[in-house]
Scaffold this motif. Structure first.
Motif, short mmCIF file in Angstrom:
data_model
loop_
_atom_site.label_atom_id
_atom_site.label_comp_id
_atom_site.label_asym_id
_atom_site.label_seq_id
_atom_site.Cartn_x
_atom_site.Cartn_y
_atom_site.Cartn_z
N ALA A 147 29.60 22.56 36.51
CA ALA A 147 28.99 22.84 35.40
C ALA A 147 27.98 21.64 35.50
O ALA A 147 26.95 21.54 35.15
CB ALA A 147 29.95 22.32 34.12
N ILE A 197 22.08 14.13 27.68
CA ILE A 197 22.32 15.71 27.33
C ILE A 197 23.90 15.63 26.55
O ILE A 197 24.88 14.90 27.13
CB ILE A 197 22.73 16.33 28.89
N GLU A 246 27.29 16.18 25.15
CA GLU A 246 28.65 16.46 25.84
C GLU A 246 28.94 17.76 25.55
O GLU A 246 29.78 18.56 26.25
CB GLU A 246 29.42 15.62 25.02
N ALA A 300 31.25 23.56 26.44
CA ALA A 300 30.92 25.01 26.51
C ALA A 300 30.68 25.46 27.91
O ALA A 300 31.42 26.49 28.23
CB ALA A 300 29.49 25.30 26.00
N ALA A 301 30.25 25.08 28.74
CA ALA A 301 30.26 25.17 30.35
C ALA A 301 31.84 25.42 30.71
O ALA A 301 32.28 26.41 31.16
CB ALA A 301 29.91 24.22 31.07
N GLN A 348 18.77 20.05 34.21
CA GLN A 348 18.14 19.37 32.96
C GLN A 348 17.88 17.82 33.10
O GLN A 348 16.65 17.20 32.97
CB GLN A 348 19.25 19.34 31.65
N ILE A 358 24.71 23.21 35.21
CA ILE A 358 24.09 22.67 33.82
C ILE A 358 23.36 21.46 33.81
O ILE A 358 22.45 21.40 33.22
CB ILE A 358 25.37 23.00 32.73
N ILE A 359 23.95 20.54 34.18
CA ILE A 359 23.82 19.10 33.65
C ILE A 359 22.70 18.63 34.71
O ILE A 359 21.60 18.21 34.29
CB ILE A 359 24.81 18.26 33.84
N GLN A 399 27.36 20.56 25.99
CA GLN A 399 27.13 21.48 26.97
C GLN A 399 28.14 21.67 28.01
O GLN A 399 28.52 22.57 28.55
CB GLN A 399 25.69 20.98 27.44
N MET A 400 28.75 20.36 28.30
CA MET A 400 29.95 20.44 29.31
C MET A 400 31.04 20.80 28.62
O MET A 400 31.51 21.74 29.30
CB MET A 400 30.13 18.82 29.61
#
Length: 225
Positions: free
Chosen positions: A133, A115, A117, A122-123, A141, A137-138, A119-120
């Motif tokens: 997060a 996944i 980085e 952004a969270a 997925q 989020i992580i 996304q982390m």
């Protein structure tokens, strides 16, 4: 006595071993997830000492044969802790689960690292804490991404469960051996036992593959165009 008649007479006893075998496999898979996922998170997001500890754990349980681990826990660690009366089934399930956790942690770790980085980042930019997060989020997925690799643990643990015969767990192979000692019919009993293992393997894999398709992330992995 006719071989077919022997197989029919002893079938209920043999098939009862299927329940024991499935109990071992499902218990080990569950323990593997409960331990493997936190270990994977520790390896990816944890401190250096935590990553070191998890690495030692993975090295130990992946480096020893399952039979050695069974003997070590059944004759050494459990009695040494004053738990010598623990049933062989429990010891077998724990050992299979601890070993499975070592393998599953690496499956989950690879999924987490796949996944981006971003996304982390952004969270966190939206005000989420690191823990939130990861949880929101992580993990959702990564668990879905890991499922194809994780499902391979089912046939691995299923075949390993037969080794619990060595510590007296009354699973499928143990019962087959007991039937052979009682009837002196060898090959047909073991062929029937092998057939049951194949059916368990095939049936479990089919169920897991259906689950993979149901929860797969659209456009991700082998299904992506």
């Amino acid at each position: 006595m006719d071989v077919l008649a022997i197989l029919i007479d002893w079938a209920p006893y043999l098939l009862t071993g299927v329940l024991v075998t499935l109990g071992l496999v499902l218990s080990a898979l569950g323990l593997g997830v409960v331990m493997g996922l936190p270990m994977a998170l520790g390896q990816v997001y944890g401190s250096r000492p935590l990553r070191w500890i998890v690495g030692i754990y993975v090295w130990f349980f992946r480096g020893l044969p399952i039979l050695v681990l069974l003997f070590l826990f059944y004759f050494g660690i459990f009695p040494g802790l004053g738990l010598g009366d623990v049933p062989a089934f429990v010891v077998g399930a724990v050992v299979l689960g601890l070993r499975g956790a070592a393998y599953q942690s690496q499956i989950f770790r690879g999924a987490i690292q796949s996944i981006g980085e971003g996304q982390m980042i952004a969270a966190r930019s939206l005000g989420m804490s690191r823990l939130t997060a990861i949880r929101s989020i992580i993990l959702p997925q990564s668990v879905r991404i890991a499922l194809p690799g994780w499902s391979n643990e089912y046939p691995n643990i299923l075949t390993d469960s037969a080794v619990c015969y060595a510590i007296g767990v009354a699973e499928l192979l143990t019962r087959a051996s007991q039937i052979v000692s009682q009837t002196h019919v060898t090959m047909p009993i073991y062929i029937a036992t092998a057939g049951v293992f194949i059916l368990l393997n095939y049936g479990g894999i089919r169920i897991l593959h259906r689950l993979e398709k149901r929860i797969a992330i659209p456009g991700f992995g082998s299904g992506a165009v």
